[in-house]
Write a protein that holds these residues in place. Sequence first.
Motif, PDB file in Angstrom:
ATOM      1  N   PHE A 170      38.581  35.719 -40.472  1.00 61.73           N
ATOM      2  CA  PHE A 170      39.943  35.194 -40.616  1.00 61.73           C
ATOM      3  C   PHE A 170      39.954  33.724 -40.193  1.00 61.73           C
TER       4      PHE A 170
ATOM      5  N   ARG B  34      41.429  28.065 -35.101  1.00 60.82           N
ATOM      6  CA  ARG B  34      41.445  29.433 -34.600  1.00 60.82           C
ATOM      7  C   ARG B  34      40.761  30.324 -35.626  1.00 60.82           C
ATOM      8  N   SER B  35      40.061  31.351 -35.134  1.00 60.86           N
ATOM      9  CA  SER B  35      39.223  32.174 -36.009  1.00 60.86           C
ATOM     10  C   SER B  35      39.076  33.563 -35.415  1.00 60.86           C
ATOM     11  N   ALA B  36      38.751  34.517 -36.268  1.00 67.25           N
ATOM     12  CA  ALA B  36      38.423  35.871 -35.797  1.00 67.25           C
ATOM     13  C   ALA B  36      37.457  36.498 -36.788  1.00 67.25           C
TER      14      ALA B  36
ATOM     15  N   LEU C  29      44.612  43.121 -37.135  1.00 65.15           N
ATOM     16  CA  LEU C  29      43.556  42.369 -37.799  1.00 65.15           C
ATOM     17  C   LEU C  29      42.414  43.297 -38.216  1.00 65.15           C
TER      18      LEU C  29
ATOM     19  N   GLY D 204      42.054  30.293 -39.328  1.00 66.54           N
ATOM     20  CA  GLY D 204      43.295  29.610 -39.037  1.00 66.54           C
ATOM     21  C   GLY D 204      43.276  28.209 -39.609  1.00 66.54           C
TER      22      GLY D 204
ATOM     23  N   SER E  63      38.590  31.663 -30.434  1.00 63.05           N
ATOM     24  CA  SER E  63      38.779  33.101 -30.626  1.00 63.05           C
ATOM     25  C   SER E  63      40.157  33.571 -30.154  1.00 63.05           C
ATOM     26  N   LEU E  64      40.422  34.846 -30.374  1.00 66.54           N
ATOM     27  CA  LEU E  64      41.664  35.458 -29.882  1.00 66.54           C
ATOM     28  C   LEU E  64      41.756  35.374 -28.371  1.00 66.54           C
TER      29      LEU E  64
ATOM     30  N   LEU F  26      46.541  34.656 -35.376  1.00 70.23           N
ATOM     31  CA  LEU F  26      45.269  34.813 -34.662  1.00 70.23           C
ATOM     32  C   LEU F  26      45.468  34.738 -33.149  1.00 70.23           C
TER      33      LEU F  26
ATOM     34  N   GLU G 136      45.178  41.914 -32.536  1.00 65.91           N
ATOM     35  CA  GLU G 136      43.797  42.367 -32.702  1.00 65.91           C
ATOM     36  C   GLU G 136      43.693  43.674 -33.499  1.00 65.91           C
TER      37      GLU G 136
ATOM     38  N   ALA H 146      44.148  33.285 -42.672  1.00 64.19           N
ATOM     39  CA  ALA H 146      44.898  34.188 -41.798  1.00 64.19           C
ATOM     40  C   ALA H 146      46.401  34.091 -42.034  1.00 64.19           C
TER      41      ALA H 146
ATOM     42  N   THR I 235      34.167  34.048 -31.767  1.00 65.89           N
ATOM     43  CA  THR I 235      34.327  33.683 -33.174  1.00 65.89           C
ATOM     44  C   THR I 235      33.043  33.940 -33.950  1.00 65.89           C
TER      45      THR I 235
END
Length: 363
Positions: free
Chosen positions: A228, A243-245, A195, A230, A285-286, A187, A192, A180, A257
Amino acid sequence: MKPELTIQLMDTHAGGDVSRIVTGGITALPGDTVRAQMEYLRDDADGLRRLLLEEPYGIPEMSVDLLVPATHPEAAAGYIIMEVMGYPIYSGSNTICTATAVLEAGIVRKQEGKQHFKLESPAGLVSIEATVHDGVVEAITCEGLPSYIHTHNASISVPGIGKVNYSVAYSGGFYALVDARSLGFDLTLDEERRLAETAHAIVEAIQAERGFSHYTLGDVGPLPFLHFMGPVEQVAEGYYRSRSATYVHPGVICRSTTGTGTSARLALMNHEGRIKPGDKLETISLRETGFIGQFTAVEQEGEYQVVKNNITGKAYVIARSDIVVNCDDPMVKCNGLTHILKSEGGCLTCRTYPAGKQPRRTQ
């Protein structure tokens, strides 16, 4: 008078991703396995997916899980997963939600403490561990699909973005894994929309350039997911956080996530020698929700190191409702739908089991 066509739903969410559990109103589907029933829905009755994920009943960011009778004698119930991209054979968040729903619906009787049962997904049997406290389902741990890295550290030129480095994992679907920060993302929730736009461009470019084949399943269609990543921080011995998406093509950033996204991350960390069996990764998650993935074992399958794993999360019931399907409504598309609707509605778990028999109460 026309008979009223209704579908019974239990809406749930895990990590923010809403899974609509269809508990009644659908006729028995042809097929001697849940996978075959999924293929029938996909090919001959896709109207159910479109109805519940499009206006006026739903939005593409939701998922749908149709409860069906299990065809495997060890399973308490079967379920078919439907998303905007089609019919994935497995999903961690959907499995967590479905397992919670079968407990709340009484298909599996709740027991205090930890209890175990199995569900049948299109990918096969899934072992479930549920933690129940004071009658509340506090956590579900489910098996993630065996996951592996298909492609490591490739690159592609993406219009409007430039060169993008990525790896590809299989964890129930093929995932492009991208860093990311290299794309300018922290993230956070305010990113959002950007992304989604960035992921859309990357996935379109990858799909145009190449396809991917599973070592046993063969061609499973165009790459549908992007994750994505982090930075990974170690917060305790054998415990990591990132952190992830997750993006689902076309156009959806998941609220959670995702379980399969977390499984894909475990496969990459194993491939790069950054994790060992027994270690855990918490993806955030976000919306600050999370799943915990545990790397349980690794096996060699030809040229691939295949990671076995499980995913833990919590689902919440947010609604129980009947949807009235009015095919005279110009907003409602009934093509590929009416032939699987029961005119009297009705409880799926009542039709699933022969008259006089109770639902299978798995301990």
